[in-house]
Design a protein around this motif. Sequence first.
Motif, mmCIF file in Angstrom:
data_model
loop_
_atom_site.group_PDB
_atom_site.id
_atom_site.type_symbol
_atom_site.label_atom_id
_atom_site.label_comp_id
_atom_site.label_asym_id
_atom_site.label_seq_id
_atom_site.Cartn_x
_atom_site.Cartn_y
_atom_site.Cartn_z
ATOM 1 N N THR A 28 0.830 -1.208 0.000
ATOM 2 C CA THR A 28 0.000 0.000 0.000
ATOM 3 C C THR A 28 0.857 1.248 0.000
ATOM 4 O OG1 THR A 28 -1.708 -1.208 1.226
ATOM 5 C CG2 THR A 28 -1.857 1.189 1.199
ATOM 6 N N ARG A 29 1.926 1.256 0.831
ATOM 7 C CA ARG A 29 2.795 2.432 0.874
ATOM 8 C C ARG A 29 3.504 2.630 -0.456
ATOM 9 N NH1 ARG A 29 6.463 3.124 6.075
ATOM 10 N NH2 ARG A 29 6.739 5.112 4.980
ATOM 11 N N THR A 30 3.911 1.554 -1.085
ATOM 12 C CA THR A 30 4.563 1.673 -2.398
ATOM 13 C C THR A 30 3.611 2.264 -3.421
ATOM 14 O OG1 THR A 30 5.965 -0.236 -1.891
ATOM 15 C CG2 THR A 30 5.739 0.393 -4.212
ATOM 16 N N LEU A 31 2.347 1.833 -3.390
ATOM 17 C CA LEU A 31 1.347 2.371 -4.320
ATOM 18 C C LEU A 31 1.142 3.866 -4.084
ATOM 19 C CD1 LEU A 31 -1.032 2.064 -6.363
ATOM 20 C CD2 LEU A 31 -2.469 1.515 -4.380
ATOM 21 N N VAL A 85 2.629 12.926 -4.499
ATOM 22 C CA VAL A 85 2.639 12.571 -3.080
ATOM 23 C C VAL A 85 4.052 12.755 -2.543
ATOM 24 C CG1 VAL A 85 2.284 10.744 -1.381
ATOM 25 C CG2 VAL A 85 0.701 10.992 -3.304
ATOM 26 N N ALA A 86 4.197 13.635 -1.561
ATOM 27 C CA ALA A 86 5.515 13.890 -0.979
ATOM 28 C C ALA A 86 5.864 12.870 0.092
ATOM 29 C CB ALA A 86 5.571 15.298 -0.386
ATOM 30 N N ALA A 87 4.887 12.425 0.874
ATOM 31 C CA ALA A 87 5.151 11.456 1.939
ATOM 32 C C ALA A 87 3.848 10.779 2.311
ATOM 33 C CB ALA A 87 5.773 12.124 3.165
ATOM 34 N N ALA A 88 3.953 9.517 2.724
ATOM 35 C CA ALA A 88 2.806 8.735 3.198
ATOM 36 C C ALA A 88 3.137 8.227 4.594
ATOM 37 C CB ALA A 88 2.515 7.569 2.253
ATOM 38 N N PRO A 142 -6.465 -0.876 -5.117
ATOM 39 C CA PRO A 142 -7.345 -2.046 -5.052
ATOM 40 C C PRO A 142 -8.775 -1.635 -4.746
ATOM 41 C CG PRO A 142 -5.974 -1.910 -3.097
ATOM 42 C CD PRO A 142 -5.476 -0.865 -4.029
ATOM 43 N N GLU A 143 -9.682 -2.608 -4.756
ATOM 44 C CA GLU A 143 -11.110 -2.336 -4.637
ATOM 45 C C GLU A 143 -11.464 -1.689 -3.301
ATOM 46 O OE1 GLU A 143 -15.013 -2.214 -5.999
ATOM 47 O OE2 GLU A 143 -13.175 -2.783 -7.068
ATOM 48 N N GLY A 144 -10.838 -2.086 -2.206
ATOM 49 C CA GLY A 144 -11.226 -1.600 -0.884
ATOM 50 C C GLY A 144 -10.528 -0.329 -0.447
ATOM 51 N N LEU A 145 -9.762 0.334 -1.325
ATOM 52 C CA LEU A 145 -9.021 1.536 -0.938
ATOM 53 C C LEU A 145 -9.949 2.751 -0.921
ATOM 54 C CD1 LEU A 145 -5.977 2.105 -0.312
ATOM 55 C CD2 LEU A 145 -5.852 3.075 -2.608
#
Length: 814
Positions: free
Chosen positions: A517-520, A527-530, A661-664
């Motif tokens: 998820t973080r890679t996505l 996006v600068a940071a997650a 993904p579907e649930g995001l």
Amino acid sequence: MRATLRWAHSDLRTHRGEALFLVLATAGIVASLLLATALFGYATNPWQRVFAQARGAHVWLHTDRAADAGELAALGGVEAVAGPYPTASATVAVRGTRASVELRGTAERPEVGRPLLTAGHWIDPADPDGVVLESRLARALLAQPGDTLALPGTPRTLTVLGIADSPERRYRPGEQPGLVWAPPAAVPDPGGQVIGLRLTDPGETDYAVQRAVTVLGAGAIGQVSTWEQARAEAQGDNRLLGQVLGLFGLGALLAAGLAVHGAIGTRIRGHLRDISVLKAIGFTPGQVVRVFLLLHLAYALLGAVAAAALTQAFGSRFPGRLGDAVGVWQGLPGHTVALVAVPACAVLFIGATTGLAAWRAGRVPPVPVPRPAAARGGGLSGAARGALGLRVPRVPVRSRVRGRGARGAGGSGVRGADGPGAPAPAKTGVPDPGEAAGVRELEVRVPPALVLGWHKAFARRPRSLAAVARLTLPLLLIVVAMSAWTTIDRFHTRPEQVGLPTALTVRADAGADDRGTRTLLERDPRVAAAYPGVEVAALVPGQTATIALRGLGTREEPYPYALAEGRRAHGPDEAVAGQGLLDLLDVQVGDWVRMTVGDRPQILHIVGRSIEPENAGRVVSTSLDTLRENDPGLTPTLYQLRLRPGADPEEVAARLAASGPEGLEVHAVANPADGLSPLRGVVLGLIAVLALVGLIELLTTIGGTVREGERDLLALKAIGLSPRQITGVTVTATGCTTLAAVLLAAALGLPLAHWLIDAQGASSGIGAGIARAPSPGLLAAVGAAAVFGAAALAAVPSARAARRRLADTLSAVA
């Protein structure tokens, strides 16, 4: 009576502009007070009405499925129990819009916390997939009865049968899930249950929560919500708007009353002879007082009636929340009383200030008392006499003079020092053939208009200070209004400074891979940071309420909290907390706090106070690593995204939702300033009203300065001042008075605005430290506009007075 009416008519013709400004200012003040009343009623009454009609529960307990609601019904002070109802968390989608919801299984329509249908019908047992949506959730989804809701990740669908109002906590994207009532069959795998308690005494809510937690056990409680939290969320920004309108309305009313008082006092001083003549021909002191009182009461009454009529007729047509508030307020029982009482109180206040000034007119003797030759305390000071040249500072200068043809003592501004008895200049070295043997002295003079104008502005100390104070009040309120505007603008332009460093919140399905998820998310170029994180409900000490415990970021990549006090949380068991939590627990930065998450205690050291716009500031935040030390199996359930400068949050959210993904679920972080957008128009309107009040006081000051300068015209002309210089005296006096008021308003208004805004932030739970003052350039521009505008207004009447005929001047002096 006929003479009284003729005098009033003459006074009105003489002061048309002042009368118009007074009517407009009164109308603006009364309108702002009526709008404040409407917002207060709109903020409180709709939720109170829904709570009463629904027989709302004062406490809602989210528990595990093993909790026994029968034990709660036996508690003292519990009037009725709602539930238990099975619940499950889910995500619904319709026409591309998603929302997190709580599915609540209800076989029959509840008696406690009864939903009030606004559209459609209640659940039909024959339709296992039919549901009823809470009204705020329905508005967010743009859903209507008959629409089909999809459950992403599953083949199931739900059909909207109705929409209902509820007094429970409202839906907020990314923070509070929406409420969906469904048949028990639509909740096949509930994750818990919810129980509602209606109390006999709402004031014992905290005690009831404590006893309920004791009976069920702290490990069985997932979350506690109370009617006070629901009411505060329902009132929301409407109450703040009402407070702002009420505060500035009362301040403007006070400023208008003082302006009227000063106007009447100045007019009395300028018409002492006329008042004496009226008394000589038979007017009693009471009749003189009544003339001034009735005249200004008529102005105030006209403005108040106009404001009430316009608010009643067109108030509901205002765009946005103001129009909605007025429309709802007009249907409330106390609307007519407020519509009459507010203008009446404003008129009575202006009448009271008018009466105090008019009473002085009644005390004027029938035979005018000769004016003193010089005003009390009106002699020129030493500095003023020196500036005029009566006591001249002389600066010795050495000049180059060739022969007797050079300027001598008769030159302008230069006096020779080579007269009889003058000492011979010392000779050192070989003298310059072009240098004169003497030393001349240069006289430094200040224009008489500036000196006399300064003297006129501040010679009469009590009167001058009163004029400055009356002009300072509206300017001070304008500075406070500008500070409020700047603070609201800061929420949009610099959100990272007010507790909003991230723009998007992403929630993934349970069990989703953290690294994937973080890679996505970080792969997106905008996006600068997650920052991974988790948010859980925790019971506070004493078990009277639940708070939000957040773990955001890691020790290697800490979350950028906006701190107002203390330092960042770096070490183990360190955390920062919002003002709402500090007030709830009665703790300070540096204290240790203990809370319970499920059946696990969590002890944290509060090392800083963060600005927290969410959850009324009842948030304690630490790193995800700290929470994992207590629960090693904890995995991130949400991600806070900090975007690059210039990135559009909606565009990034749509791109992530499409590629994920579907649930995001991707939601924009709610900005509390979004609900305050009507406040910008309110601030502009208040500034206009305050400017009118200041203009009234300014006209009064100019008129008084011109009248008091009439007896000085002969003396000023006798000493050689031209009409232009005499005009400059009055213009300078007005400008100096306005400049003193501007400086005093800035000196007092900025600290007052800072204190008021921070006090409001602390009371709302966000915390102090959000106030920002206007830029120095803006303050200087407003101050310069006030000073130069006052000078321009004073130029016309003072020029007219300076060119009066000699006979008119002698008559005025007499």
